[in-house]
Design an enzyme around this catalytic site. Structure first.
Site, PDB file in Angstrom:
ATOM      1  N   ARG A  64     -16.079 101.075 -12.147  1.00 24.38           N
ATOM      2  CA  ARG A  64     -15.999  99.778 -11.449  1.00 24.38           C
ATOM      3  C   ARG A  64     -14.582  99.576 -10.937  1.00 24.38           C
ATOM      4  O   ARG A  64     -14.365  99.039  -9.860  1.00 24.38           O
ATOM      5  CB  ARG A  64     -16.426  98.631 -12.372  1.00 24.38           C
ATOM      6  CG  ARG A  64     -16.175  97.250 -11.752  1.00 24.38           C
ATOM      7  CD  ARG A  64     -17.123  96.156 -12.222  1.00 24.38           C
ATOM      8  NE  ARG A  64     -17.362  96.144 -13.644  1.00 24.38           N
ATOM      9  CZ  ARG A  64     -16.471  95.778 -14.578  1.00 24.38           C
ATOM     10  NH1 ARG A  64     -15.262  95.362 -14.219  1.00 24.38           N
ATOM     11  NH2 ARG A  64     -16.779  95.819 -15.852  1.00 24.38           N
ATOM     12  N   ASP A  89     -11.923  91.801  11.913  1.00 26.27           N
ATOM     13  CA  ASP A  89     -13.091  92.661  11.714  1.00 26.27           C
ATOM     14  C   ASP A  89     -13.048  93.719  12.821  1.00 26.27           C
ATOM     15  O   ASP A  89     -13.228  93.411  14.002  1.00 26.27           O
ATOM     16  CB  ASP A  89     -14.372  91.819  11.790  1.00 26.27           C
ATOM     17  CG  ASP A  89     -15.632  92.647  11.493  1.00 26.27           C
ATOM     18  OD1 ASP A  89     -15.629  93.864  11.770  1.00 26.27           O
ATOM     19  OD2 ASP A  89     -16.618  92.065  11.012  1.00 26.27           O
ATOM     20  N   LYS A 114     -21.479 101.098   9.900  1.00 29.21           N
ATOM     21  CA  LYS A 114     -21.604 101.293  11.346  1.00 29.21           C
ATOM     22  C   LYS A 114     -20.901 102.584  11.772  1.00 29.21           C
ATOM     23  O   LYS A 114     -21.346 103.648  11.431  1.00 29.21           O
ATOM     24  CB  LYS A 114     -21.080 100.049  12.066  1.00 29.21           C
ATOM     25  CG  LYS A 114     -21.551  98.723  11.426  1.00 29.21           C
ATOM     26  CD  LYS A 114     -23.041  98.480  11.540  1.00 29.21           C
ATOM     27  CE  LYS A 114     -23.542  97.311  10.694  1.00 29.21           C
ATOM     28  NZ  LYS A 114     -22.913  96.029  10.917  1.00 29.21           N
TER      29      LYS A 114
HETATM   30  C1  LIG Z   1     -22.819  94.808  10.196  1.00 31.08           C
HETATM   31  C2  LIG Z   1     -21.601  94.007  10.317  1.00 31.08           C
HETATM   32  C3  LIG Z   1     -21.044  93.344   9.215  1.00 31.08           C
HETATM   33  C4  LIG Z   1     -21.696  93.359   7.851  1.00 31.08           C
HETATM   34  O1  LIG Z   1     -21.688  94.639   7.286  1.00 31.08           O
HETATM   35  P1  LIG Z   1     -22.844  95.228   6.321  1.00 31.08           P
HETATM   36  O2  LIG Z   1     -22.364  96.598   6.049  1.00 31.08           O
HETATM   37  O3  LIG Z   1     -24.132  95.154   7.061  1.00 31.08           O
HETATM   38  O4  LIG Z   1     -22.852  94.361   5.096  1.00 31.08           O
HETATM   39  C5  LIG Z   1     -19.859  92.658   9.401  1.00 31.08           C
HETATM   40  N1  LIG Z   1     -19.260  92.593  10.610  1.00 31.08           N
HETATM   41  C6  LIG Z   1     -19.780  93.204  11.691  1.00 31.08           C
HETATM   42  C7  LIG Z   1     -19.082  93.111  13.001  1.00 31.08           C
HETATM   43  C8  LIG Z   1     -20.954  93.917  11.588  1.00 31.08           C
HETATM   44  O5  LIG Z   1     -21.478  94.516  12.668  1.00 31.08           O
END
Ligand SMILES: *Cc1c(COP(=O)(O)O)cnc(C)c1O
Length: 379
Positions: free
Chosen positions: A47, A171, A196
């Site tokens: 963890r 982000d 992604k």
């Molecule tokens: C998919 C996504 C998230 C969330 O991520 P997960 O891996 O699905 O929890 C956050 N920000 C953006 C821009 C995303 O495309």
């Protein structure tokens, strides 16, 4: 210091793999034997940390230019852990065109936990200045934004944040460190949905927080080990494997996306294409300054809900699925999927209506992809 394509394959701090293994072994172990009384080994309990995760985190930190990166079970797990920095009465200014799950976290979980949010259009830095409060702790932006591809000037917003001692969080899921490095532009923390582009194969979930300052990294590591949403060793292996081809995948995806964006733009059924590589995109000048590529994402508004539904029904190569960034081309209907939880009025104001589709371009042959869209539009 090597270039990004090289770092993807050969990070500077190569992990200790043992036996000369080129791929990081999967240390599928929850706990680690202490060397002796008063002599703890480097790892104690997964963890807190695990050798496979440590290797992946070092690679991501280096790619983004951070002092540290922490790998989580998903992008949302990373964001939820991050928000602990601001709980009990902090103020956060956030973009108003964020990933739907992020908006849900901020509104339904972080707000009840005591964080006060102001949402604003961060493409105009002046809007952010107007939202500042004496206890503003952070500014949270997504650029380009999901799904309307709005571009925020990271360096300009960093100045506003730092003038009041707030953190800038970016982000960077849509462009990845291959095309955009927010920490170099002044951001303090980078968020990734590793699900992604970093993973890149639509086969696992992952998330990252990449941090510029050690002091903040230590706080986040404390929350991370306490909350326990760290990425599991096997998933760390998949992410490492994915990142080795990140640069080549993105180069191909960017070339494909550019061709498709220009092709869609001259189709009579398509009213508007949202793509940051168009010279008449409102954020084009900022994009040229802060990004080294336009990425593989685009959205479009078609002429009727019927056309939208027909496209989703008739495509053969593109797959009607959520998510983005993988090798396979996907098409989604944000109104029904990623942004279904965003209040309708707000969604419509941003143009996310029943004619709005989002495309994640994969690594297939560009002409095959274009032919697929053509046959679907003409079906
Ligand atoms: C998919 C996504 C998230 C969330 O991520 P997960 O891996 O699905 O929890 C956050 N920000 C953006 C821009 C995303 O495309």
């Amino acid at each position: 210091m090597y270039e990004k394509e090289t770092i993807c394959v050969h990070p500077a701090r190569c992990p200790e793999t043992g036996y000369g293994a080129i791929a990081t072994p999967i240390y599928q172990s929850a706990t680690f034997v202490h060397e002796g009384l008063d002599k703890e080994s480097e790892y104690s309990y997964s963890r807190l940390q695990n050798p496979t995760r440590a290797a992946l985190e070092a690679r991501v930190a280096e790619l983004e230019g951070g002092v540290d990166a922490i790998a989580f079970a998903s992008g949302m797990a990373a964001e939820a852990t991050l928000m602990n920095l601001f709980e009990s009465n902090g103020h956060v200014i956030a973009g108003d065109d964020l990933y739907g799950g992020t908006l849900r976290l901020f509104r339904q979980v972080s707000t009840p936990a005591g964080i006060r949010f102001d949402f604003t259009d961060t493409t105009v830095p002046e809007n952010i200045r107007m939202c500042l409060q004496p206890d503003t702790k952070a500014i949270y932006v997504e650029t380009p934004s999901n799904p309307t591809m709005q571009v925020t000037d990271i360096a300009a917003v960093a100045k506003i944040a730092h003038a009041v001692g707030a953190l800038l969080i970016v982000d960077n899921t849509f462009l990845s460190p291959i095309f955009q490095r927010p920490l170099e532009l002044g951001a303090d923390i980078v968020v990734h949905s590793g699900t992604k582009y970093l993973g890149g194969h639509n086969d696992t979930l992952a998330g990252f927080l990449v941090v510029k300052k050690q002091e903040i990294a230590e706080k986040l590591r404390y929350y991370a080990k306490t909350i326990g949403a760290g990425l599991a060793p096997f998933d760390c292996f998949l992410l490492e494997r994915g990142i080795k081809t990140l640069a080549v995948r993105l180069e191909k995806q960017a070339v494909n996306a550019e061709k498709i964006a220009h092709w869609l733009r001259q189709r009579p059924e398509v009213r508007k294409v949202y793509y940051i590589g168009f010279t008449d995109h409102p954020g084009y000048a900022v994009t040229r300054r802060q990004c080294s590529g336009f990425g593989g994402m685009l959205s479009m508004e078609v002429d009727s809900p019927d056309t939208a539904r027909k496209l989703l029904r008739e495509v053969k190569l593109f797959q009607y699925a959520e998510s983005l960034g993988g090798v396979d081309s996907l098409i989604t209907y944000p109104m029904c999927q990623t942004h279904a939880d965003v209040p309708e009025a707000e969604r419509l104001k941003r143009g996310i209506n029943d004619r709005f589709l989002r495309i994640s371009v994969g690594i297939e042959n560009a002409n095959d992809l274009i032919f697929d869209l053509k046959q679907a539009l003409e079906a």
